[in-house]
Design a protein around this motif. Structure first.
Motif, PDB file in Angstrom:
ATOM      1  N   ILE A 188       0.858  -1.189   0.000  1.00 43.18           N
ATOM      2  CA  ILE A 188       0.000   0.000   0.000  1.00 43.18           C
ATOM      3  C   ILE A 188       0.893   1.237   0.000  1.00 43.18           C
ATOM      4  O   ILE A 188       1.699   1.429   0.912  1.00 43.18           O
ATOM      5  CB  ILE A 188      -0.928   0.021   1.232  1.00 43.18           C
ATOM      6  N   THR A 189       0.760   2.050  -1.017  1.00 44.14           N
ATOM      7  CA  THR A 189       1.556   3.280  -1.073  1.00 44.14           C
ATOM      8  C   THR A 189       0.903   4.344  -0.187  1.00 44.14           C
ATOM      9  O   THR A 189      -0.213   4.176   0.305  1.00 44.14           O
ATOM     10  CB  THR A 189       1.658   3.809  -2.510  1.00 44.14           C
ATOM     11  N   GLU A 190       1.618   5.452  -0.007  1.00 42.35           N
ATOM     12  CA  GLU A 190       1.095   6.530   0.836  1.00 42.35           C
ATOM     13  C   GLU A 190      -0.121   7.214   0.227  1.00 42.35           C
ATOM     14  O   GLU A 190      -0.836   7.954   0.911  1.00 42.35           O
ATOM     15  CB  GLU A 190       2.185   7.568   1.118  1.00 42.35           C
ATOM     16  N   SER A 191      -0.411   6.961  -1.048  1.00 48.68           N
ATOM     17  CA  SER A 191      -1.505   7.652  -1.738  1.00 48.68           C
ATOM     18  C   SER A 191      -2.857   6.967  -1.598  1.00 48.68           C
ATOM     19  O   SER A 191      -3.878   7.553  -1.962  1.00 48.68           O
ATOM     20  CB  SER A 191      -1.178   7.782  -3.235  1.00 48.68           C
ATOM     21  N   VAL A 192      -2.878   5.736  -1.106  1.00 49.88           N
ATOM     22  CA  VAL A 192      -4.138   4.986  -1.005  1.00 49.88           C
ATOM     23  C   VAL A 192      -4.241   4.323   0.358  1.00 49.88           C
ATOM     24  O   VAL A 192      -3.267   4.250   1.111  1.00 49.88           O
ATOM     25  CB  VAL A 192      -4.259   3.923  -2.121  1.00 49.88           C
ATOM     26  N   PHE A 193      -5.437   3.824   0.678  1.00 48.73           N
ATOM     27  CA  PHE A 193      -5.601   3.049   1.903  1.00 48.73           C
ATOM     28  C   PHE A 193      -6.748   2.062   1.716  1.00 48.73           C
ATOM     29  O   PHE A 193      -7.580   2.191   0.814  1.00 48.73           O
ATOM     30  CB  PHE A 193      -5.859   3.953   3.119  1.00 48.73           C
ATOM     31  N   ILE A 194      -6.774   1.055   2.585  1.00 49.08           N
ATOM     32  CA  ILE A 194      -7.867   0.093   2.650  1.00 49.08           C
ATOM     33  C   ILE A 194      -8.551   0.263   3.992  1.00 49.08           C
ATOM     34  O   ILE A 194      -7.883   0.345   5.032  1.00 49.08           O
ATOM     35  CB  ILE A 194      -7.345  -1.350   2.487  1.00 49.08           C
ATOM     36  N   ASP A 195      -9.867   0.323   3.987  1.00 56.69           N
ATOM     37  CA  ASP A 195     -10.625   0.394   5.229  1.00 56.69           C
ATOM     38  C   ASP A 195     -10.634  -1.000   5.855  1.00 56.69           C
ATOM     39  O   ASP A 195     -11.255  -1.920   5.330  1.00 56.69           O
ATOM     40  CB  ASP A 195     -12.054   0.866   4.934  1.00 56.69           C
ATOM     41  N   ALA A 196      -9.937  -1.165   6.982  1.00 52.23           N
ATOM     42  CA  ALA A 196      -9.811  -2.481   7.610  1.00 52.23           C
ATOM     43  C   ALA A 196     -11.147  -3.017   8.105  1.00 52.23           C
ATOM     44  O   ALA A 196     -11.295  -4.231   8.310  1.00 52.23           O
ATOM     45  CB  ALA A 196      -8.812  -2.418   8.762  1.00 52.23           C
ATOM     46  N   ASP A 197     -12.139  -2.146   8.306  1.00 55.78           N
ATOM     47  CA  ASP A 197     -13.465  -2.599   8.736  1.00 55.78           C
ATOM     48  C   ASP A 197     -14.289  -3.136   7.580  1.00 55.78           C
ATOM     49  O   ASP A 197     -15.302  -3.801   7.786  1.00 55.78           O
ATOM     50  CB  ASP A 197     -14.227  -1.447   9.403  1.00 55.78           C
ATOM     51  N   ASP A 198     -13.876  -2.840   6.358  1.00 57.50           N
ATOM     52  CA  ASP A 198     -14.609  -3.297   5.169  1.00 57.50           C
ATOM     53  C   ASP A 198     -13.614  -3.521   4.025  1.00 57.50           C
ATOM     54  O   ASP A 198     -13.667  -2.848   3.003  1.00 57.50           O
ATOM     55  CB  ASP A 198     -15.665  -2.248   4.792  1.00 57.50           C
ATOM     56  N   PRO A 199     -12.693  -4.496   4.175  1.00 57.44           N
ATOM     57  CA  PRO A 199     -11.591  -4.619   3.216  1.00 57.44           C
ATOM     58  C   PRO A 199     -11.914  -5.390   1.949  1.00 57.44           C
ATOM     59  O   PRO A 199     -11.171  -5.291   0.976  1.00 57.44           O
ATOM     60  CB  PRO A 199     -10.527  -5.372   4.024  1.00 57.44           C
ATOM     61  N   LEU A 200     -12.997  -6.168   1.939  1.00 57.85           N
ATOM     62  CA  LEU A 200     -13.280  -7.051   0.814  1.00 57.85           C
ATOM     63  C   LEU A 200     -14.624  -6.735   0.180  1.00 57.85           C
ATOM     64  O   LEU A 200     -15.575  -6.342   0.863  1.00 57.85           O
ATOM     65  CB  LEU A 200     -13.271  -8.516   1.270  1.00 57.85           C
ATOM     66  N   ILE A 201     -14.699  -6.927  -1.133  1.00 54.67           N
ATOM     67  CA  ILE A 201     -15.964  -6.790  -1.849  1.00 54.67           C
ATOM     68  C   ILE A 201     -16.736  -8.092  -1.655  1.00 54.67           C
ATOM     69  O   ILE A 201     -16.230  -9.175  -1.952  1.00 54.67           O
ATOM     70  CB  ILE A 201     -15.727  -6.496  -3.334  1.00 54.67           C
ATOM     71  N   VAL A 202     -17.955  -7.982  -1.134  1.00 48.28           N
ATOM     72  CA  VAL A 202     -18.766  -9.162  -0.828  1.00 48.28           C
ATOM     73  C   VAL A 202     -19.938  -9.226  -1.795  1.00 48.28           C
ATOM     74  O   VAL A 202     -20.640  -8.241  -2.019  1.00 48.28           O
ATOM     75  CB  VAL A 202     -19.283  -9.119   0.628  1.00 48.28           C
ATOM     76  N   GLU A 203     -20.129 -10.402  -2.392  1.00 45.80           N
ATOM     77  CA  GLU A 203     -21.233 -10.618  -3.320  1.00 45.80           C
ATOM     78  C   GLU A 203     -22.332 -11.415  -2.610  1.00 45.80           C
ATOM     79  O   GLU A 203     -22.092 -12.516  -2.106  1.00 45.80           O
ATOM     80  CB  GLU A 203     -20.744 -11.394  -4.543  1.00 45.80           C
ATOM     81  N   TYR A 204     -23.526 -10.846  -2.555  1.00 44.25           N
ATOM     82  CA  TYR A 204     -24.658 -11.507  -1.898  1.00 44.25           C
ATOM     83  C   TYR A 204     -25.596 -12.080  -2.959  1.00 44.25           C
ATOM     84  O   TYR A 204     -25.964 -11.390  -3.897  1.00 44.25           O
ATOM     85  CB  TYR A 204     -25.409 -10.530  -1.002  1.00 44.25           C
ATOM     86  N   THR A 205     -25.958 -13.342  -2.793  1.00 48.73           N
ATOM     87  CA  THR A 205     -26.907 -13.992  -3.695  1.00 48.73           C
ATOM     88  C   THR A 205     -27.922 -14.764  -2.861  1.00 48.73           C
ATOM     89  O   THR A 205     -27.747 -14.943  -1.647  1.00 48.73           O
ATOM     90  CB  THR A 205     -26.186 -14.974  -4.654  1.00 48.73           C
ATOM     91  N   LYS A 206     -28.971 -15.248  -3.508  1.00 49.19           N
ATOM     92  CA  LYS A 206     -29.985 -16.019  -2.778  1.00 49.19           C
ATOM     93  C   LYS A 206     -29.420 -17.343  -2.264  1.00 49.19           C
ATOM     94  O   LYS A 206     -29.904 -17.891  -1.271  1.00 49.19           O
ATOM     95  CB  LYS A 206     -31.195 -16.272  -3.665  1.00 49.19           C
ATOM     96  N   ASP A 207     -28.379 -17.860  -2.946  1.00 45.94           N
ATOM     97  CA  ASP A 207     -27.760 -19.104  -2.509  1.00 45.94           C
ATOM     98  C   ASP A 207     -26.710 -18.887  -1.421  1.00 45.94           C
ATOM     99  O   ASP A 207     -26.276 -19.849  -0.786  1.00 45.94           O
ATOM    100  CB  ASP A 207     -27.103 -19.813  -3.692  1.00 45.94           C
ATOM    101  N   SER A 208     -26.273 -17.652  -1.231  1.00 45.69           N
ATOM    102  CA  SER A 208     -25.253 -17.355  -0.222  1.00 45.69           C
ATOM    103  C   SER A 208     -25.624 -16.079   0.523  1.00 45.69           C
ATOM    104  O   SER A 208     -25.062 -15.017   0.265  1.00 45.69           O
ATOM    105  CB  SER A 208     -23.880 -17.218  -0.878  1.00 45.69           C
ATOM    106  N   PRO A 209     -26.584 -16.178   1.452  1.00 46.48           N
ATOM    107  CA  PRO A 209     -27.029 -14.982   2.181  1.00 46.48           C
ATOM    108  C   PRO A 209     -25.942 -14.351   3.049  1.00 46.48           C
ATOM    109  O   PRO A 209     -26.009 -13.167   3.366  1.00 46.48           O
ATOM    110  CB  PRO A 209     -28.186 -15.517   3.042  1.00 46.48           C
ATOM    111  N   ASP A 210     -24.920 -15.133   3.442  1.00 49.54           N
ATOM    112  CA  ASP A 210     -23.817 -14.585   4.236  1.00 49.54           C
ATOM    113  C   ASP A 210     -22.793 -13.860   3.383  1.00 49.54           C
ATOM    114  O   ASP A 210     -21.894 -13.209   3.912  1.00 49.54           O
ATOM    115  CB  ASP A 210     -23.130 -15.702   5.027  1.00 49.54           C
TER     116      ASP A 210
END
Length: 195
Positions: A6-28
């Protein structure tokens, strides 16, 4: 294990670091997907078999999301990924091998950049370049095992990674490591501030 510089120009929010895909087969929600990809022209289908993928985000330090780029520093975050896949080998005897492909997404936020100080930057419309590093596969292994009664195959492999080739005594080999991404972002012009 995947490392993301991670360079000084960007950051990742540690509370929401991943893109989550919700579907009817995977409610979690689904955070990563694993599949086999054939190296040959024929398709390598695993849709009818059981696939499972897990990913964890780790950072060794607190990530301050409020800091501008000129008050931040570089660091590295880690993604621990594990996957379990089942397939029928008899259906793919004619293939030239296969690759394990794991897909996941993360959101990078851009920090406020330093104000433009010179006329060149003003002429560029106040846009300044920032660098985003590509992820690096640091460590990977695979365990292959037959699940049928008439098969006793069980093998463990250390997979090819982006680690330095000198660690393995092949310093002359050139690795195909992805190049960093460069993008232009808007910055304020120093003369516009009253400080």
């Amino acid at each position: 294990t995947v490392l993301l510089p991670i360079t000084e120009s960007v950051f990742i929010d540690a509370d929401d670091p991943l893109i989550v895909e919700y579907t009817k087969d995977s409610p979690d929600g689904v955070k990563c997907r694993a599949k086999f990809v054939s190296k040959s022209a024929s398709a390598f289908e695993t849709s009818s078999l059981e696939n499972e993928c897990n990913i964890q985000f780790k950072s060794s330090e607190v990530i301050d999301i409020e800091q501008p780029s000129f008050a931040s520093r570089q660091y590295v975050v880690v993604y621990y990924i594990s996957a379990s896949l089942e397939f029928e080998h008899s259906n793919h005897k004619g293939t030239e091998g296969f690759e394990l492909q794991i897909d996941y997404g993360t959101t990078l936020h851009i920090r406020y950049p330093s104000p433009v100080l010179n006329q060149t930057g003003v002429a560029d419309g106040g846009l300044v370049p920032i660098v985003i590093q590509q992820p690096v596969l640091y460590l990977a292994n695979a365990h292959i095992q037959c699940l049928t009664v008439d098969c006793s195959l069980e093998r463990k492999y250390i997979l090819k990674t982006d680690a330095s080739p000198s660690e393995f005594g092949i310093a002359d080999k050139k690795l195909d490591i992805p190049q960093p991404i460069f993008i232009n972002v808007a910055a304020g012009i120093n003369a516009d501030y009253w400080w």
